[in-house]
Write a protein that holds these residues in place. Structure first.
Motif, PDB file in Angstrom:
ATOM      1  N   LEU A   1       3.997  -1.941   5.438  1.00  0.00           N
ATOM      2  CA  LEU A   1       3.521  -1.357   6.840  1.00  0.00           C
ATOM      3  C   LEU A   1       3.715   0.075   7.034  1.00  0.00           C
ATOM      4  N   LYS A   2       2.742   0.593   7.439  1.00  0.00           N
ATOM      5  CA  LYS A   2       2.990   2.249   7.682  1.00  0.00           C
ATOM      6  C   LYS A   2       4.140   2.489   8.518  1.00  0.00           C
ATOM      7  N   SER A   3       4.566   1.872   9.449  1.00  0.00           N
ATOM      8  CA  SER A   3       5.612   1.912  10.384  1.00  0.00           C
ATOM      9  C   SER A   3       6.891   2.084   9.693  1.00  0.00           C
ATOM     10  N   GLY A   4       7.038   1.124   8.845  1.00  0.00           N
ATOM     11  CA  GLY A   4       8.172   1.051   8.001  1.00  0.00           C
ATOM     12  C   GLY A   4       8.434   2.113   7.025  1.00  0.00           C
ATOM     13  N   PHE A   5       7.038   2.489   6.318  1.00  0.00           N
ATOM     14  CA  PHE A   5       7.199   3.636   5.191  1.00  0.00           C
ATOM     15  C   PHE A   5       7.635   4.708   6.065  1.00  0.00           C
ATOM     16  N   ASP A   6       7.012   5.319   7.129  1.00  0.00           N
ATOM     17  CA  ASP A   6       7.264   6.499   8.132  1.00  0.00           C
ATOM     18  C   ASP A   6       8.935   6.440   8.352  1.00  0.00           C
ATOM     19  N   GLN A   7       9.477   5.245   8.903  1.00  0.00           N
ATOM     20  CA  GLN A   7      10.607   5.215   9.131  1.00  0.00           C
ATOM     21  C   GLN A   7      11.672   5.511   7.934  1.00  0.00           C
TER      22      GLN A   7
ATOM     23  N   PRO B   1      25.803  12.435  22.419  1.00  0.00           N
ATOM     24  CA  PRO B   1      24.849  13.302  21.636  1.00  0.00           C
ATOM     25  C   PRO B   1      24.412  12.683  20.322  1.00  0.00           C
ATOM     26  N   LYS B   2      24.561  11.413  20.146  1.00  0.00           N
ATOM     27  CA  LYS B   2      24.010  11.017  18.815  1.00  0.00           C
ATOM     28  C   LYS B   2      22.516  10.685  18.755  1.00  0.00           C
ATOM     29  N   SER B   3      21.956  10.798  17.734  1.00  0.00           N
ATOM     30  CA  SER B   3      20.583  10.614  17.387  1.00  0.00           C
ATOM     31  C   SER B   3      20.418   9.539  16.224  1.00  0.00           C
ATOM     32  N   PHE B   4      19.206   8.870  16.222  1.00  0.00           N
ATOM     33  CA  PHE B   4      19.007   7.897  15.379  1.00  0.00           C
ATOM     34  C   PHE B   4      17.459   8.149  14.716  1.00  0.00           C
ATOM     35  N   ILE B   5      17.368   7.374  13.628  1.00  0.00           N
ATOM     36  CA  ILE B   5      15.973   7.210  12.717  1.00  0.00           C
ATOM     37  C   ILE B   5      15.061   6.600  13.393  1.00  0.00           C
TER      38      ILE B   5
ATOM     39  N   ARG C   1      11.627   9.242   6.825  1.00  0.00           N
ATOM     40  CA  ARG C   1      12.603   9.922   7.922  1.00  0.00           C
ATOM     41  C   ARG C   1      14.054  10.022   7.319  1.00  0.00           C
ATOM     42  N   ARG C   2      14.504   8.861   6.781  1.00  0.00           N
ATOM     43  CA  ARG C   2      15.765   8.652   6.210  1.00  0.00           C
ATOM     44  C   ARG C   2      15.924   9.902   5.017  1.00  0.00           C
ATOM     45  N   HIS C   3      15.013   9.973   4.347  1.00  0.00           N
ATOM     46  CA  HIS C   3      15.061  11.173   3.248  1.00  0.00           C
ATOM     47  C   HIS C   3      15.031  12.464   3.695  1.00  0.00           C
ATOM     48  N   THR C   4      14.368  12.534   4.925  1.00  0.00           N
ATOM     49  CA  THR C   4      14.206  14.074   5.434  1.00  0.00           C
ATOM     50  C   THR C   4      15.351  14.093   6.489  1.00  0.00           C
ATOM     51  N   GLY C   5      15.921  13.315   6.926  1.00  0.00           N
ATOM     52  CA  GLY C   5      17.145  13.305   7.873  1.00  0.00           C
ATOM     53  C   GLY C   5      16.461  13.536   9.384  1.00  0.00           C
TER      54      GLY C   5
ATOM     55  N   LYS D   1       0.724  -1.196   0.056  1.00  0.00           N
ATOM     56  CA  LYS D   1       0.109  -0.054   0.042  1.00  0.00           C
ATOM     57  C   LYS D   1       0.894   1.376  -0.095  1.00  0.00           C
ATOM     58  N   TYR D   2       1.884   1.196   0.755  1.00  0.00           N
ATOM     59  CA  TYR D   2       2.620   2.605   1.003  1.00  0.00           C
ATOM     60  C   TYR D   2       3.805   2.575   0.019  1.00  0.00           C
ATOM     61  N   HIS D   3       3.726   3.955  -0.806  1.00  0.00           N
ATOM     62  CA  HIS D   3       4.687   4.005  -1.850  1.00  0.00           C
ATOM     63  C   HIS D   3       5.482   5.478  -1.486  1.00  0.00           C
ATOM     64  N   CYS D   4       6.765   5.188  -1.632  1.00  0.00           N
ATOM     65  CA  CYS D   4       7.624   6.537  -1.360  1.00  0.00           C
ATOM     66  C   CYS D   4       7.721   7.187  -2.700  1.00  0.00           C
ATOM     67  N   ASN D   5       7.380   8.299  -2.807  1.00  0.00           N
ATOM     68  CA  ASN D   5       7.358   9.385  -3.871  1.00  0.00           C
ATOM     69  C   ASN D   5       8.972   9.913  -4.566  1.00  0.00           C
ATOM     70  N   MET D   6       9.718   9.401  -3.358  1.00  0.00           N
ATOM     71  CA  MET D   6      11.317   9.950  -3.617  1.00  0.00           C
ATOM     72  C   MET D   6      12.029   8.848  -4.384  1.00  0.00           C
ATOM     73  N   CYS D   7      11.739   7.757  -4.119  1.00  0.00           N
ATOM     74  CA  CYS D   7      12.867   6.608  -4.676  1.00  0.00           C
ATOM     75  C   CYS D   7      11.725   5.402  -5.016  1.00  0.00           C
ATOM     76  N   ASP D   8      10.671   5.538  -5.158  1.00  0.00           N
ATOM     77  CA  ASP D   8       9.427   4.532  -5.702  1.00  0.00           C
ATOM     78  C   ASP D   8       9.382   3.297  -5.005  1.00  0.00           C
ATOM     79  N   LYS D   9      10.282   3.174  -3.819  1.00  0.00           N
ATOM     80  CA  LYS D   9       9.996   2.067  -3.093  1.00  0.00           C
ATOM     81  C   LYS D   9       8.752   1.951  -2.440  1.00  0.00           C
TER      82      LYS D   9
END
Length: 368
Positions: A218-224, A241-245, A227-231, A206-214
Motif C-alpha cells: 500500500l502507498k500509505s505504508g510506503f510513504d510512512q 515537544p515530541k513529534s512522530f512519523i 519518512r523514516r529514511h528522511t526523518g 507495487k511500491y519499492h523503496c530505493n534505499m533499502c529494497d523493501k
C-alpha cells in the motif's frame, strides 16, 4: 500563395517587398505571419480560434478554404493556447480539441484500449483521468474543503464518496467477504487492501523503496516508511515537544499523557493503556487469543560490570548504582531514588500517595 503562407507559418522569414504582412487592426507591418499572429494575440487580445485564426493570414477566400484542410497541423499551438478546453494524448502529448479525437488518435496511433485512454489532465498536478467526473472529484482534494460531515461521529470529508465509505464502518455490516479466507470487511477498498497485504506474494507488491529494497503493498505504508529514511516527523504532540512519523505513533504516545486505562482484563484486575499489551497479557496469562508473545533478550549490557538488562531504562537505573546519582526526588521529603518505581513505592508507603504522574523531564506530579 499557399506555399508562401506555409513558409511563414513555420517561422521562415519573407521579404516585405515580396508580400506585405499587415495587422488588420493597427496596420503595422511584420516580417512573417507568425510575428503578426503573436502581435495580435498580445497587443490586441483577440480571442482567435479554429474558425477565425487564418483570417489574419489569408486575404483570398479560396486559399483560406484550402488551408483549413491542414488547420490543426499548422496552427495547433496557437489554437490550443487560446482555447479554454483542450485535450492531450498521454503518450505523445499531441493536443486535440475534442475528447473523441484524443481517443481515436490513441486507438489508431498507439494501439490503446479506448476504455483506458485518459484525456483529462489535472491542471494542478500530472494526474490523468478517463472521465471529467473523476477529474472534478480529484480537484476537490487540491482545494481541501471538508464539507461532508459524518452524522455518527462528526468527522469531515472532502468528497461525498469518501463520507459514504466512512459511514459503512459505523453500520458494520461487513458485506465484502474474502473468497480466500473467512475475513469480511465493511468496504470494497478494505477488502482489496486485505488481499494485497495477506494473500499477495511480497515480490509482487507495487511500491519499492530505493534505499533499502523493501517492498510495500500500500502507498500509505510506503510513504510512512520513506519518512523514516528522511526523518520527516510531521505529527506533532500538542502537549509536549515530541513529534512522530505516523498518526498511529502519535495516538499511542498520547496515552502516556493520560492515566486512562481503557483495556481491562475481565479475568483479573489488570488494566492496560495499549491494546497490544493487553492482548499479549490475555494470551500469556489466561491462554486466550493468539497474540505473538515477544521473546525478551537481555541486550543492554553494563560497561562497568557483567550485568545485562532487558531494556534501556533498567540499564540506566543500574548505572546509578555505580555513579551514586539518584535523579528521582521526593517532593514531600528530602529522599532521592535511582528509579521511578522506587519513588512510587516510597510515596505509597511513606506518604500514602497512590496516583503519580511523571512529565517528560522526570518531575513528579501528584494526582489528587
Amino acid at each position: 500563395m499557399k506555399l508562401a503562407h506555409t513558409k511563414t507559418c513555420s517561422g521562415s522569414k519573407v521579404k516585405i517587398e515580396d508580400e506585405e504582412i499587415k495587422c488588420k487592426i493597427c496596420d503595422v507591418l511584420f516580417v512573417n505571419d507568425q510575428m503578426k499572429l503573436e502581435h495580435v494575440l498580445k497587443e490586441h487580445n483577440v480571442n482567435l480560434n479554429a474558425e477565425n485564426i487564418c483570417q489574419y493570414c489569408y486575404k483570398n477566400s479560396s486559399s483560406l478554404e484550402e488551408h483549413q484542410d491542414h488547420l490543426v497541423e499548422i496552427h495547433s499551438d496557437e489554437i490550443f493556447k487560446r482555447e479554454k478546453r483542450s485535450y492531450s494524448c498521454e503518450v505523445c502529448l499531441k493536443l486535440f480539441r475534442y475528447v473523441k479525437d484524443v481517443i481515436e488518435h490513441c486507438v489508431k496511433e498507439h494501439e490503446m484500449d479506448s476504455k483506458l485512454v485518459k484525456p483529462f489532465l489535472c491542471d494542478k498536478c500530472d494526474t490523468r483521468f478517463t472521465s471529467s467526473a473523476n477529474m472534478i472529484q480529484h480537484k476537490q482534494y487540491h482545494e481541501g474543503t471538508r464539507s461532508h460531515i459524518c452524522s455518527f461521529c462528526g468527522k469531515s470529508y472532502i468528497t461525498k464518496s469518501d463520507l459514504t465509505v466512512h459511514e459503512y464502518t459505523h453500520l458494520n455490516k461487513r458485506n465484502y467477504k474474502c473468497e480466500i479466507c473467512d475475513r469480511a470487511f465493511n468496504t470494497n477498498k478494505n477488502l482489496r487492501s486485505h488481499k494485497l497485504v495477506v494473500h499477495t506474494d511480497s515480490s509482487l507488491w507495487k511500491y519499492h523503496c530505493n534505499m533499502c529494497d523493501k517492498r510495500f503493498p500500500l502507498k500509505s505504508g510506503f510513504d510512512q516508511h520513506t519518512r523514516r529514511h528522511t526523518g520527516d516527523k510531521r505529527f506533532q504532540c500538542l502537549i509536549c515537544p515530541k513529534s512522530f512519523i505516523s498518526s498511529s505513533e502519535l495516538r499511542k504516545h498520547m496515552t502516556f499523557h493520560s492515566n486512562v486505562k481503557a483495556f481491562k482484563c475481565s479475568h483479573c484486575d489488570k488494566e492496560y493503556k495499549d491494546r497490544r499489551v493487553y492482548e499479549i497479557h490475555l494470551t500469556k496469562v489466561h491462554g486466550i487469543g493468539n497474540a505473538k508473545i515477544p521473546i525478551r533478550i537481555k541486550k543492554f549490557a553494563c560497561h562497568i560490570c557483567p550485568s545485562t538488562f532487558f531494556d534501556k531504562q533498567k540499564l540506566s537505573r543500574h548505572l546509578c548504582t555505580h555513579t551514586g546519582i539518584k535523579p528521582y526526588a521526593c517532593t514531600m521529603c528530602e529522599k532521592r531514588f535511582t528509579d521511578k518505581s522506587y519513588l512510587k513505592h516510597h510515596f505509597k508507603v511513606t506518604h500514602n500517595v497512590v496516583e503519580l504522574h511523571f512529565d517528560d523531564v522526570g518531575d513528579v506530579k501528584i494526582m489528587h
